[in-house]
Design an enzyme around this catalytic site. Structure first.
Site, PDB file in Angstrom:
ATOM      1  N   TYR A  60       0.829  -1.216   0.000  1.00 29.63           N
ATOM      2  CA  TYR A  60       0.000   0.000   0.000  1.00 29.63           C
ATOM      3  C   TYR A  60       0.862   1.264   0.000  1.00 29.63           C
ATOM      4  O   TYR A  60       0.421   2.296  -0.515  1.00 29.63           O
ATOM      5  CB  TYR A  60      -1.014  -0.040   1.148  1.00 29.63           C
ATOM      6  CG  TYR A  60      -2.130  -1.017   0.825  1.00 29.63           C
ATOM      7  CD1 TYR A  60      -3.099  -0.689  -0.126  1.00 29.63           C
ATOM      8  CD2 TYR A  60      -2.187  -2.274   1.408  1.00 29.63           C
ATOM      9  CE1 TYR A  60      -4.094  -1.601  -0.474  1.00 29.63           C
ATOM     10  CE2 TYR A  60      -3.179  -3.187   1.069  1.00 29.63           C
ATOM     11  CZ  TYR A  60      -4.127  -2.832   0.126  1.00 29.63           C
ATOM     12  OH  TYR A  60      -5.111  -3.737  -0.234  1.00 29.63           O
ATOM     13  N   ARG A  63       1.258   1.935  -3.545  1.00 28.29           N
ATOM     14  CA  ARG A  63       0.005   2.518  -4.100  1.00 28.29           C
ATOM     15  C   ARG A  63      -0.083   4.003  -3.738  1.00 28.29           C
ATOM     16  O   ARG A  63      -0.469   4.837  -4.528  1.00 28.29           O
ATOM     17  CB  ARG A  63      -1.240   1.809  -3.533  1.00 28.29           C
ATOM     18  CG  ARG A  63      -1.287   0.295  -3.611  1.00 28.29           C
ATOM     19  CD  ARG A  63      -1.708  -0.205  -4.975  1.00 28.29           C
ATOM     20  NE  ARG A  63      -0.698  -0.047  -5.985  1.00 28.29           N
ATOM     21  CZ  ARG A  63       0.419  -0.814  -6.098  1.00 28.29           C
ATOM     22  NH1 ARG A  63       0.655  -1.779  -5.274  1.00 28.29           N
ATOM     23  NH2 ARG A  63       1.305  -0.591  -7.052  1.00 28.29           N
ATOM     24  N   GLN A  93     -14.848   2.644  -6.514  1.00 29.49           N
ATOM     25  CA  GLN A  93     -14.161   1.507  -5.887  1.00 29.49           C
ATOM     26  C   GLN A  93     -12.695   1.848  -5.698  1.00 29.49           C
ATOM     27  O   GLN A  93     -11.937   1.083  -5.115  1.00 29.49           O
ATOM     28  CB  GLN A  93     -14.266   0.264  -6.791  1.00 29.49           C
ATOM     29  CG  GLN A  93     -15.686  -0.189  -7.021  1.00 29.49           C
ATOM     30  CD  GLN A  93     -15.767  -1.123  -8.233  1.00 29.49           C
ATOM     31  OE1 GLN A  93     -15.715  -2.343  -8.084  1.00 29.49           O
ATOM     32  NE2 GLN A  93     -15.898  -0.575  -9.413  1.00 29.49           N
ATOM     33  N   ASN A  94     -12.278   2.995  -6.240  1.00 27.54           N
ATOM     34  CA  ASN A  94     -10.854   3.346  -6.198  1.00 27.54           C
ATOM     35  C   ASN A  94     -10.478   3.916  -4.847  1.00 27.54           C
ATOM     36  O   ASN A  94     -11.256   4.598  -4.193  1.00 27.54           O
ATOM     37  CB  ASN A  94     -10.524   4.352  -7.302  1.00 27.54           C
ATOM     38  CG  ASN A  94     -10.779   3.768  -8.678  1.00 27.54           C
ATOM     39  OD1 ASN A  94     -10.957   2.552  -8.798  1.00 27.54           O
ATOM     40  ND2 ASN A  94     -10.820   4.606  -9.690  1.00 27.54           N
ATOM     41  N   ASP A  96      -7.693   5.853  -4.698  1.00 27.36           N
ATOM     42  CA  ASP A  96      -6.967   7.111  -4.956  1.00 27.36           C
ATOM     43  C   ASP A  96      -7.910   8.299  -4.722  1.00 27.36           C
ATOM     44  O   ASP A  96      -9.120   8.133  -4.557  1.00 27.36           O
ATOM     45  CB  ASP A  96      -6.377   7.115  -6.376  1.00 27.36           C
ATOM     46  CG  ASP A  96      -7.440   7.130  -7.474  1.00 27.36           C
ATOM     47  OD1 ASP A  96      -8.309   8.041  -7.468  1.00 27.36           O
ATOM     48  OD2 ASP A  96      -7.429   6.235  -8.343  1.00 27.36           O
ATOM     49  N   HIS A 111     -14.187   1.163  -1.196  1.00 25.60           N
ATOM     50  CA  HIS A 111     -13.093   0.286  -0.755  1.00 25.60           C
ATOM     51  C   HIS A 111     -12.024   1.014   0.045  1.00 25.60           C
ATOM     52  O   HIS A 111     -10.905   0.525   0.173  1.00 25.60           O
ATOM     53  CB  HIS A 111     -12.476  -0.424  -1.975  1.00 25.60           C
ATOM     54  CG  HIS A 111     -13.420  -1.402  -2.621  1.00 25.60           C
ATOM     55  ND1 HIS A 111     -13.281  -1.876  -3.902  1.00 25.60           N
ATOM     56  CD2 HIS A 111     -14.539  -2.003  -2.131  1.00 25.60           C
ATOM     57  CE1 HIS A 111     -14.259  -2.726  -4.180  1.00 25.60           C
ATOM     58  NE2 HIS A 111     -15.043  -2.812  -3.127  1.00 25.60           N
ATOM     59  N   GLY A 177     -14.905   2.348 -16.320  1.00 24.52           N
ATOM     60  CA  GLY A 177     -13.680   1.609 -16.037  1.00 24.52           C
ATOM     61  C   GLY A 177     -13.746   0.611 -14.909  1.00 24.52           C
ATOM     62  O   GLY A 177     -12.894   0.609 -14.034  1.00 24.52           O
ATOM     63  N   SER A 179     -14.449  -3.720 -14.213  1.00 23.67           N
ATOM     64  CA  SER A 179     -14.746  -5.039 -14.775  1.00 23.67           C
ATOM     65  C   SER A 179     -16.055  -5.593 -14.221  1.00 23.67           C
ATOM     66  O   SER A 179     -16.545  -6.599 -14.711  1.00 23.67           O
ATOM     67  CB  SER A 179     -13.596  -5.993 -14.450  1.00 23.67           C
ATOM     68  OG  SER A 179     -13.424  -6.058 -13.051  1.00 23.67           O
TER      69      SER A 179
HETATM   70  P1  OAD Z   1     -10.421  -4.150 -12.636  1.00 23.40           P
HETATM   71  O1  OAD Z   1      -8.941  -4.162 -12.783  1.00 23.40           O
HETATM   72  O2  OAD Z   1     -11.110  -5.416 -12.265  1.00 23.40           O
HETATM   73  O3  OAD Z   1     -11.073  -3.657 -14.001  1.00 23.40           O
HETATM   74  C1  OAD Z   1     -10.557  -2.541 -14.660  1.00 23.40           C
HETATM   75  C2  OAD Z   1     -11.464  -2.203 -15.817  1.00 23.40           C
HETATM   76  O4  OAD Z   1     -10.943  -1.017 -16.416  1.00 23.40           O
HETATM   77  C3  OAD Z   1     -11.521  -3.275 -16.921  1.00 23.40           C
HETATM   78  O5  OAD Z   1     -12.879  -3.522 -17.257  1.00 23.40           O
HETATM   79  C4  OAD Z   1     -10.754  -2.625 -18.075  1.00 23.40           C
HETATM   80  O6  OAD Z   1     -11.298  -2.989 -19.355  1.00 23.40           O
HETATM   81  C5  OAD Z   1     -10.985  -1.146 -17.811  1.00 23.40           C
HETATM   82  N1  OAD Z   1      -9.985  -0.232 -18.362  1.00 23.40           N
HETATM   83  C6  OAD Z   1      -8.668  -0.423 -18.601  1.00 23.40           C
HETATM   84  N2  OAD Z   1      -8.106   0.708 -19.105  1.00 23.40           N
HETATM   85  C7  OAD Z   1      -9.105   1.629 -19.187  1.00 23.40           C
HETATM   86  C8  OAD Z   1      -9.186   2.988 -19.620  1.00 23.40           C
HETATM   87  N3  OAD Z   1      -8.114   3.649 -20.076  1.00 23.40           N
HETATM   88  N4  OAD Z   1     -10.384   3.616 -19.548  1.00 23.40           N
HETATM   89  C9  OAD Z   1     -11.488   2.962 -19.071  1.00 23.40           C
HETATM   90  N5  OAD Z   1     -11.481   1.695 -18.651  1.00 23.40           N
HETATM   91  C10 OAD Z   1     -10.303   1.026 -18.713  1.00 23.40           C
HETATM   92  O7  OAD Z   1     -10.769  -2.959 -11.634  1.00 23.40           O
HETATM   93  P2  OAD Z   1     -12.090  -2.694 -10.787  1.00 23.40           P
HETATM   94  O8  OAD Z   1     -13.311  -3.104 -11.526  1.00 23.40           O
HETATM   95  O9  OAD Z   1     -12.012  -1.301 -10.292  1.00 23.40           O
HETATM   96  O10 OAD Z   1     -10.760  -4.063  -4.712  1.00 23.40           O
HETATM   97  O11 OAD Z   1     -11.851  -3.690  -9.593  1.00 23.40           O
HETATM   98  C11 OAD Z   1     -12.717  -3.710  -8.514  1.00 23.40           C
HETATM   99  C12 OAD Z   1     -11.978  -4.041  -7.258  1.00 23.40           C
HETATM  100  O12 OAD Z   1     -11.147  -5.166  -7.449  1.00 23.40           O
HETATM  101  C13 OAD Z   1     -11.003  -2.976  -6.802  1.00 23.40           C
HETATM  102  O13 OAD Z   1     -11.619  -1.923  -6.120  1.00 23.40           O
HETATM  103  C14 OAD Z   1     -10.064  -3.740  -5.931  1.00 23.40           C
HETATM  104  C15 OAD Z   1      -9.869  -4.955  -6.814  1.00 23.40           C
HETATM  105  O14 OAD Z   1      -9.470  -6.118  -6.223  1.00 23.40           O
HETATM  106  C16 OAD Z   1     -10.089  -4.206  -3.561  1.00 23.40           C
HETATM  107  O15 OAD Z   1      -8.872  -4.126  -3.469  1.00 23.40           O
HETATM  108  C17 OAD Z   1     -10.976  -4.491  -2.395  1.00 23.40           C
END
Ligand code: OAD
Length: 238
Positions: A60, A63, A93-94, A96, A111, A177, A179
């Site tokens: 962290y 990060r 969920q970020n 930052d 988160h 952005g 998944s």
């Molecule tokens: P993910 O890493 O699972 O997903 C990232 C998403 O961003 C994907 O769908 C990519 O296609 C998309 N992506 C990549 N580059 C991009 C761009 N330039 N513009 C827009 N989208 C883009 O991240 P999260 O969905 O945020 O939790 O993950 C959710 C949680 O999983 C996080 O908060 C974290 C992680 O484990 C904890 O740590 C509790």
């Protein structure tokens, strides 16, 4: 959280790691994402903290350092500018603080927040941190080791209830952005009223049947937000 004193429409923007990708912060599940280089069980669980707090702090700290060096990108800025036309709630969920630094005034972190630390015995003792490194031996006022103010896997998500209430009052729901695989956060979209317009800005592949009225803008956050900003501000429903 939601101001209903004017009759501006309410936009809820739900963001994930992808909104900060163009600021240079890695996502979790893309190729070369954070979870390719670290194991969740080793750095992001209460058990990891018990077993090897130094490694967790180091993960962290990295990060936090990267967050401090990063700048908001145009997607963060456009989301903040939507406040000129709408009531806007950002649910992220970020961890930052790029939404806040871009000027968004109403941000809920599901988160946790990397620029805060907290007591490891009392979750209500939360402190801001304005250096990048938190070390073993740094303690809260009750004498316990400080930990990152982060929701780890296996821990409850205390902001979820508040987030659901916000989403239920949305007139437009936008995902940028994410998944949409980490629950309970990813389930928020199902609490949005069925018939409102919903947009998903993400260059990745998604099933077309996630939910009703969902338009997938298959672009990066900056480009997709530019397009959507123009659409939403040309047709301001005030
Ligand atoms: P993910 O890493 O699972 O997903 C990232 C998403 O961003 C994907 O769908 C990519 O296609 C998309 N992506 C990549 N580059 C991009 C761009 N330039 N513009 C827009 N989208 C883009 O991240 P999260 O969905 O945020 O939790 O993950 C959710 C949680 O999983 C996080 O908060 C974290 C992680 O484990 C904890 O740590 C509790």
């Amino acid at each position: 959280m939601m101001k209903k004193k004017d009759n501006k429409k309410h936009i809820v923007v739900f963001t994930g790691a992808g909104v900060s990708a163009e600021s240079g912060l890695k996502t979790f599940r893309d190729s070369d994402g954070l979870w390719e280089n670290y194991r969740i069980e080793e750095v992001a669980t209460p058990e990891a903290w018990e077993r090897n707090p130094k490694l967790v702090l180091e993960f962290y700290n990295m990060r936090r350092k990267q967050c401090m060096e990063a700048k908001p990108n145009n997607a963060h800025l456009l989301i903040a500018q939507l406040e000129k036309h709408y009531n806007v709630s950002v649910i992220t969920q970020n961890i930052d603080d790029l939404h806040e630094r871009a000027g968004s005034t109403n941000v809920l972190h599901l988160h946790g927040e990397i620029m805060k630390v907290r007591s490891s015995v009392d979750e209500n003792l939360i402190y801001p941190i304005n250096k990048w490194n938190l070390e073993l031996g740094e303690k809260c006022e009750k004498g316990s080791q400080l930990r990152p103010h982060i929701v780890w896997f296996g821990e409850p998500v205390p902001m979820m209830e508040k987030a659901i209430e916000i989403v239920q009052t949305a007139d437009v729901f936008i995902v940028v952005g994410s998944s949409l695989v980490v629950y309970p956060a990813a389930g928020l979209i199902f609490y949005a009223p069925t018939d409102i317009p919903k947009y998903l800005i993400d260059p990745g592949e998604f099933s077309s049947t996630i939910t009703k009225n969902l338009i997938h803008i298959k672009k990066k956050a900056t480009e997709g937000m530019q397009e959507l900003y123009e659409l939403l501000t040309k047709n301001v429903w005030v």
